[in-house]
Motif scaffolding. Structure first.
Motif, mmCIF file in Angstrom:
data_model
loop_
_atom_site.group_PDB
_atom_site.id
_atom_site.type_symbol
_atom_site.label_atom_id
_atom_site.label_comp_id
_atom_site.label_asym_id
_atom_site.label_seq_id
_atom_site.Cartn_x
_atom_site.Cartn_y
_atom_site.Cartn_z
ATOM 1 N N SER A 16 3.569 -1.399 0.204
ATOM 2 C CA SER A 16 4.719 -1.604 1.075
ATOM 3 C C SER A 16 6.005 -1.295 0.334
ATOM 4 O O SER A 16 6.209 -1.697 -0.818
ATOM 5 N N ALA A 17 6.899 -0.576 0.995
ATOM 6 C CA ALA A 17 8.215 -0.281 0.440
ATOM 7 C C ALA A 17 9.258 -1.267 0.932
ATOM 8 O O ALA A 17 10.452 -1.101 0.668
ATOM 9 N N LEU A 18 8.811 -2.290 1.644
ATOM 10 C CA LEU A 18 9.699 -3.293 2.206
ATOM 11 C C LEU A 18 9.646 -4.572 1.372
ATOM 12 O O LEU A 18 8.737 -4.771 0.562
ATOM 13 N N SER A 19 10.581 -5.449 1.611
ATOM 14 C CA SER A 19 10.573 -6.744 0.938
ATOM 15 C C SER A 19 9.475 -7.618 1.545
ATOM 16 O O SER A 19 9.079 -7.421 2.705
ATOM 17 N N PRO A 20 8.943 -8.589 0.793
ATOM 18 C CA PRO A 20 7.906 -9.478 1.344
ATOM 19 C C PRO A 20 8.344 -10.178 2.627
ATOM 20 O O PRO A 20 7.540 -10.338 3.552
ATOM 21 N N ALA A 21 9.598 -10.588 2.683
ATOM 22 C CA ALA A 21 10.085 -11.265 3.893
ATOM 23 C C ALA A 21 10.063 -10.325 5.095
ATOM 24 O O ALA A 21 9.684 -10.723 6.214
ATOM 25 N N LEU A 22 10.457 -9.070 4.889
ATOM 26 C CA LEU A 22 10.451 -8.098 5.983
ATOM 27 C C LEU A 22 9.025 -7.749 6.393
ATOM 28 O O LEU A 22 8.754 -7.507 7.579
ATOM 29 N N ASP A 23 8.101 -7.724 5.431
ATOM 30 C CA ASP A 23 6.687 -7.511 5.751
ATOM 31 C C ASP A 23 6.179 -8.600 6.688
ATOM 32 O O ASP A 23 5.501 -8.325 7.688
ATOM 33 N N ILE A 24 6.483 -9.842 6.345
ATOM 34 C CA ILE A 24 6.029 -10.966 7.167
ATOM 35 C C ILE A 24 6.663 -10.894 8.561
ATOM 36 O O ILE A 24 5.997 -11.129 9.584
ATOM 37 N N SER A 61 -2.167 -5.717 7.447
ATOM 38 C CA SER A 61 -1.579 -4.950 6.348
ATOM 39 C C SER A 61 -0.177 -5.459 6.012
ATOM 40 O O SER A 61 0.194 -5.555 4.832
ATOM 41 N N ALA A 62 0.595 -5.777 7.046
ATOM 42 C CA ALA A 62 1.955 -6.276 6.804
ATOM 43 C C ALA A 62 1.919 -7.588 6.049
ATOM 44 O O ALA A 62 2.698 -7.800 5.100
ATOM 45 N N TRP A 63 1.021 -8.473 6.422
ATOM 46 C CA TRP A 63 0.939 -9.769 5.744
ATOM 47 C C TRP A 63 0.292 -9.658 4.366
ATOM 48 O O TRP A 63 0.397 -10.574 3.557
ATOM 49 N N SER A 64 -0.392 -8.542 4.100
ATOM 50 C CA SER A 64 -0.972 -8.312 2.767
ATOM 51 C C SER A 64 -0.036 -7.514 1.871
ATOM 52 O O SER A 64 -0.353 -7.292 0.693
ATOM 53 N N HIS A 65 1.093 -7.036 2.427
ATOM 54 C CA HIS A 65 2.079 -6.230 1.703
ATOM 55 C C HIS A 65 1.474 -4.932 1.172
ATOM 56 O O HIS A 65 1.957 -4.372 0.179
ATOM 57 N N HIS A 66 0.433 -4.465 1.835
ATOM 58 C CA HIS A 66 -0.243 -3.238 1.392
ATOM 59 C C HIS A 66 -1.129 -2.755 2.530
ATOM 60 O O HIS A 66 -1.758 -3.546 3.228
ATOM 61 N N TRP A 67 -1.151 -1.430 2.741
ATOM 62 C CA TRP A 67 -2.013 -0.892 3.791
ATOM 63 C C TRP A 67 -3.476 -1.098 3.424
ATOM 64 O O TRP A 67 -3.907 -0.733 2.322
ATOM 65 N N LEU A 68 -4.232 -1.690 4.322
ATOM 66 C CA LEU A 68 -5.630 -2.027 4.057
ATOM 67 C C LEU A 68 -6.554 -0.877 4.460
ATOM 68 O O LEU A 68 -6.387 -0.285 5.522
ATOM 69 N N GLY A 69 -7.523 -0.575 3.612
ATOM 70 C CA GLY A 69 -8.546 0.406 3.972
ATOM 71 C C GLY A 69 -8.361 1.774 3.382
ATOM 72 O O GLY A 69 -9.271 2.606 3.455
ATOM 73 N N GLY A 70 -7.191 2.067 2.820
ATOM 74 C CA GLY A 70 -6.979 3.350 2.164
ATOM 75 C C GLY A 70 -6.960 4.537 3.107
ATOM 76 O O GLY A 70 -6.520 4.453 4.265
ATOM 77 N N ASP A 71 -7.476 5.667 2.626
ATOM 78 C CA ASP A 71 -7.401 6.930 3.375
ATOM 79 C C ASP A 71 -8.166 6.868 4.700
ATOM 80 O O ASP A 71 -7.705 7.397 5.712
ATOM 81 N N VAL A 72 -9.341 6.220 4.678
ATOM 82 C CA VAL A 72 -10.181 6.199 5.882
ATOM 83 C C VAL A 72 -9.482 5.474 7.020
ATOM 84 O O VAL A 72 -9.387 5.983 8.152
#
Length: 344
Positions: free
Chosen positions: A6-14, A73-84
């Motif tokens: 994530s390129a966003l802040s944790p608060a913005l992700d949540i 994904s937003a609550w994990s601060h990272h896109w889940l699952g990768g390329d697939v």
């Protein structure tokens, strides 16, 4: 560099995750209500209504198959699952988006055809044609969604890292023809067709009203057509308004350096575009009296409230005629046929 971080802040992700969760709930509940209403009166449904049902399916499909993954994904601060999962998410979003705009275009054309003769009891669109049109929208959308998989275009992560779509910034050269074709065939042309059809319907209603000064029942039919026209225009305008900012930002990133757009700025049009799946049931509820009455008849939703108990006394004709008060039995029979044929 992790392109899925994530390129966003944790608060913005949540915050983004909570916003998407609200959209998921509203879109799922609202579009399920549209489908339930259609199922409850399937025996009385007219062919053109199948296109409205098909539109609800596209919105529901997007909310159910896409938004939960984006929330997680937003609550994990990272896109889940990768390329697939990124390719899956991008394909699903593109698929349901194309299906929606094509469905809206077909709806506009069908309403225009129906408006050419407001008094004919003859079926304008048969069940076979309506089913074929619905199937065509899905097949057409599937073909376009598969193009990036086959090498024409590309799917990739959004700049803010919590969503995937077409990789606009990577299609400056090898995918440029795809971008031009996409915007021309699936945005510009459908928008022109929709505007032309609804403008034609409005003019048709205007001239019909001018010629109906000696008739007692034509103005009531025109009022109904006007109500349906307002609903249709709001639905189409809502979809275009939701997706236009995202389209403009995406198009800008094709011709310029997308990295210059701050992640927070690129997030806004994406979130706004996702809200398009929520508007249609709300428009039906606030602008279609018959849909509102049908929703109130679902006593299990109202927990025995007085409003639901009263709505059960509403007769079928009151709901489907939109309180049209006509005297002649023949005229009433003709008008009921026209209204059930034309209403959404």
């Amino acid at each position: 560099m992790d392109i899925y971080a994530s390129a966003l802040s944790p608060a913005l992700d949540i915050g983004a995750g909570c916003y998407l969760l609200v959209l998921t709930v509203l879109s799922t509940v609202g579009n399920l209500l549209v489908l339930i209403m259609a199922f409850r009166r399937s025996s009385r449904m007219k062919p053109p209504e199948l296109l409205s049902v098909n539109l609800a399916v596209t919105d529901l499909g997007a909310a159910v198959t896409m938004y939960p993954l984006a929330v997680a994904s937003a609550w994990s601060h990272h896109w889940l699952g990768g390329d697939v999962s990124c390719i899956y998410y991008g394909l699903a979003g593109f698929f349901f988006g194309i299906a929606s705009i094509m469905n809206l275009t077909i709806l506009a054309v069908v309403r225009f055809i129906v408006s050419l003769n407001l008094h004919s009891p003859k079926e304008k669109i048969s069940w076979k044609k309506a089913k074929m049109l619905c199937m065509w929208t899905w097949l057409y959308a599937l073909v376009w969604a598969l193009f990036p998989i086959l090498g024409w275009g590309r799917y990739g992560p959004e700049p803010f890292g919590l969503s995937c779509s077409l990789a606009w910034g990577q299609m400056k050269h090898e995918g440029f023809s795809f971008v031009v074709s996409l915007f021309f065939v699936n945005l510009l042309v459908p928008s022109v067709i929709i505007i032309f059809c609804y403008f034609g319907i409005a003019m048709r209603l205007y001239f019909t009203y001018k010629k109906s000064t000696n008739s007692n029942h034509v103005p009531n039919i025109i009022k109904l057509h006007r109500r349906l026209l307002i609903i249709a225009v709001l639905i189409s305008a809502g979809f275009v308004a939701c997706w236009t900012p995202y389209g403009l930002v995406s198009l800008w990133s094709v011709f310029n350096d997308g990295s210059k757009i701050p992640p927070e700025v690129s997030l806004l049009p994406c979130m706004f575009a996702k809200s398009s799946t929520v508007y249609n049931p709300l428009i039906y509820y606030f602008f279609s009296q018959s849909f509102k009455e049908e929703v109130k008849q679902l006593s299990w939703l109202c927990l025995g409230s007085h409003a639901c108990q009263v709505s059960n006394s509403v007769s079928e004709n009151d709901i489907y005629m939109v309180s049209v008060n006509l005297k002649s039995k023949d005229v009433v029979r003709e008008t009921v046929q026209e209204i059930t044929e034309l209403r959404q």
